[in-house]
Design a protein around this motif. Sequence first.
Motif, PDB file in Angstrom:
ATOM      1  N   THR A   1       0.860  -1.110   0.317  1.00 38.53           N
ATOM      2  CA  THR A   1      -0.651   0.204   0.158  1.00 38.53           C
ATOM      3  C   THR A   1       0.663   1.469   0.265  1.00 38.53           C
ATOM      4  O   THR A   1       2.097   0.706  -0.078  1.00 38.53           O
ATOM      5  N   LEU A   2       0.596   2.189  -0.760  1.00 40.72           N
ATOM      6  CA  LEU A   2       1.173   3.869  -1.133  1.00 40.72           C
ATOM      7  C   LEU A   2       1.519   3.906   1.102  1.00 40.72           C
ATOM      8  O   LEU A   2       2.790   4.422   1.412  1.00 40.72           O
ATOM      9  N   SER A   3       0.898   3.732   1.751  1.00 38.96           N
ATOM     10  CA  SER A   3       0.778   3.791   3.364  1.00 38.96           C
ATOM     11  C   SER A   3       2.063   3.730   3.698  1.00 38.96           C
ATOM     12  O   SER A   3       2.878   3.761   4.761  1.00 38.96           O
ATOM     13  N   MET A   4       1.450   1.792   3.793  1.00 42.56           N
ATOM     14  CA  MET A   4       2.980   0.947   4.127  1.00 42.56           C
ATOM     15  C   MET A   4       4.209   1.573   3.463  1.00 42.56           C
ATOM     16  O   MET A   4       5.658   1.553   3.692  1.00 42.56           O
ATOM     17  N   GLY A   5       4.545   2.203   2.255  1.00 48.65           N
ATOM     18  CA  GLY A   5       5.649   2.172   1.692  1.00 48.65           C
ATOM     19  C   GLY A   5       6.418   4.129   2.221  1.00 48.65           C
ATOM     20  O   GLY A   5       7.024   3.913   2.600  1.00 48.65           O
ATOM     21  N   ILE A   6       5.212   4.951   2.820  1.00 44.74           N
ATOM     22  CA  ILE A   6       4.737   5.722   3.265  1.00 44.74           C
ATOM     23  C   ILE A   6       5.999   5.539   5.055  1.00 44.74           C
ATOM     24  O   ILE A   6       7.146   6.157   4.908  1.00 44.74           O
ATOM     25  N   GLY A   7       5.494   5.012   4.850  1.00 50.27           N
ATOM     26  CA  GLY A   7       6.441   3.986   6.385  1.00 50.27           C
ATOM     27  C   GLY A   7       7.364   3.858   6.383  1.00 50.27           C
ATOM     28  O   GLY A   7       8.334   3.735   7.162  1.00 50.27           O
ATOM     29  N   VAL A   8       7.641   2.788   5.882  1.00 49.29           N
ATOM     30  CA  VAL A   8       9.260   2.060   4.545  1.00 49.29           C
ATOM     31  C   VAL A   8      10.225   3.455   4.938  1.00 49.29           C
ATOM     32  O   VAL A   8      11.196   3.658   5.169  1.00 49.29           O
ATOM     33  N   LEU A   9       9.775   4.468   4.067  1.00 50.23           N
ATOM     34  CA  LEU A   9      10.722   5.831   3.603  1.00 50.23           C
ATOM     35  C   LEU A   9      11.193   6.417   4.991  1.00 50.23           C
ATOM     36  O   LEU A   9      12.347   6.850   5.434  1.00 50.23           O
ATOM     37  N   ARG A  10       9.942   6.286   6.103  1.00 50.23           N
ATOM     38  CA  ARG A  10      10.502   6.957   7.243  1.00 50.23           C
ATOM     39  C   ARG A  10      11.197   6.357   8.290  1.00 50.23           C
ATOM     40  O   ARG A  10      11.836   6.647   8.745  1.00 50.23           O
ATOM     41  N   ALA A  11      11.376   4.756   8.009  1.00 50.92           N
ATOM     42  CA  ALA A  11      12.394   4.028   9.164  1.00 50.92           C
ATOM     43  C   ALA A  11      13.667   4.202   7.946  1.00 50.92           C
ATOM     44  O   ALA A  11      14.233   4.107   8.935  1.00 50.92           O
ATOM     45  N   ALA A  12      13.115   4.188   6.682  1.00 53.99           N
ATOM     46  CA  ALA A  12      14.815   4.209   6.014  1.00 53.99           C
ATOM     47  C   ALA A  12      15.776   5.548   6.468  1.00 53.99           C
ATOM     48  O   ALA A  12      17.132   5.081   6.999  1.00 53.99           O
ATOM     49  N   PHE A  13      14.629   6.750   6.048  1.00 53.03           N
ATOM     50  CA  PHE A  13      15.352   8.158   6.988  1.00 53.03           C
ATOM     51  C   PHE A  13      16.086   8.499   8.257  1.00 53.03           C
ATOM     52  O   PHE A  13      16.751   8.218   8.425  1.00 53.03           O
ATOM     53  N   GLU A  14      15.178   7.627   9.306  1.00 59.46           N
ATOM     54  CA  GLU A  14      15.500   7.126  10.554  1.00 59.46           C
ATOM     55  C   GLU A  14      16.852   6.327  11.102  1.00 59.46           C
ATOM     56  O   GLU A  14      17.545   6.371  11.289  1.00 59.46           O
ATOM     57  N   ILE A  15      16.870   5.289  10.087  1.00 61.21           N
ATOM     58  CA  ILE A  15      18.262   4.436  10.078  1.00 61.21           C
ATOM     59  C   ILE A  15      18.897   5.304   9.451  1.00 61.21           C
ATOM     60  O   ILE A  15      20.298   4.760   9.599  1.00 61.21           O
ATOM     61  N   GLY A  16      18.951   6.060   8.361  1.00 60.82           N
ATOM     62  CA  GLY A  16      19.755   6.597   7.974  1.00 60.82           C
ATOM     63  C   GLY A  16      20.015   5.547   6.684  1.00 60.82           C
ATOM     64  O   GLY A  16      22.042   6.206   5.876  1.00 60.82           O
ATOM     65  N   ALA A  17      19.094   5.196   5.991  1.00 61.11           N
ATOM     66  CA  ALA A  17      19.659   4.370   4.722  1.00 61.11           C
ATOM     67  C   ALA A  17      19.466   5.099   3.746  1.00 61.11           C
ATOM     68  O   ALA A  17      18.188   6.301   3.467  1.00 61.11           O
ATOM     69  N   GLN A  18      20.602   5.203   2.591  1.00 61.71           N
ATOM     70  CA  GLN A  18      20.116   6.095   1.813  1.00 61.71           C
ATOM     71  C   GLN A  18      18.972   6.031   0.669  1.00 61.71           C
ATOM     72  O   GLN A  18      19.143   4.553  -0.010  1.00 61.71           O
ATOM     73  N   VAL A  19      18.208   6.533  -0.229  1.00 61.04           N
ATOM     74  CA  VAL A  19      17.504   6.129  -0.388  1.00 61.04           C
ATOM     75  C   VAL A  19      17.604   6.648  -2.348  1.00 61.04           C
ATOM     76  O   VAL A  19      17.193   7.808  -2.223  1.00 61.04           O
ATOM     77  N   PRO A  20      17.878   6.463  -3.405  1.00 60.61           N
ATOM     78  CA  PRO A  20      17.308   5.110  -3.918  1.00 60.61           C
ATOM     79  C   PRO A  20      18.655   3.829  -3.909  1.00 60.61           C
ATOM     80  O   PRO A  20      18.609   2.491  -4.433  1.00 60.61           O
ATOM     81  N   THR A  21      20.064   4.585  -3.559  1.00 61.82           N
ATOM     82  CA  THR A  21      21.214   3.718  -3.147  1.00 61.82           C
ATOM     83  C   THR A  21      21.333   2.734  -2.469  1.00 61.82           C
ATOM     84  O   THR A  21      22.235   1.929  -3.170  1.00 61.82           O
TER      85      THR A  21
END
Length: 114
Positions: free
Chosen positions: A25-45
């Motif tokens: 879902t779009l909402s779950m995708g937004i949640g994944v982006l937030r998690a990546a941001f908090e962990i410091g994982a670079q999206v999309p690299t």
Amino acid sequence: MRAGYEGGLELLARKRRSTAVFAPTLSMGIGVLRAAFEIGAQVPTELSVIALHDSELAEYLAPPLTTVAMPVEEMGIRAAELAIGLLEGGRAQHVMLDQTPHIVERSTTAPPHD
């Protein structure tokens, strides 16, 4: 969003990180982006993220979220027609739509890397 966030945190905490996530879902995708941001994982690299169901909202996220656009209008019309048919005594049916889903590529996906 919470499920995507929690799942994203879990995936990103693994010793061997995933390089891509498909959110249902779009909402779950937004949640994944937030998690990546908090962990410091670079999206999309470091992590590509794609979500099912396009929305104008996806374009305004940072980074803009890649999505799969579904023929939502046609799906809604067919669902309403089927519901009316059932209310009028009709039988349940399987429906195939003519339109094909397509990817709306934005800034959260990159080619696979080693």
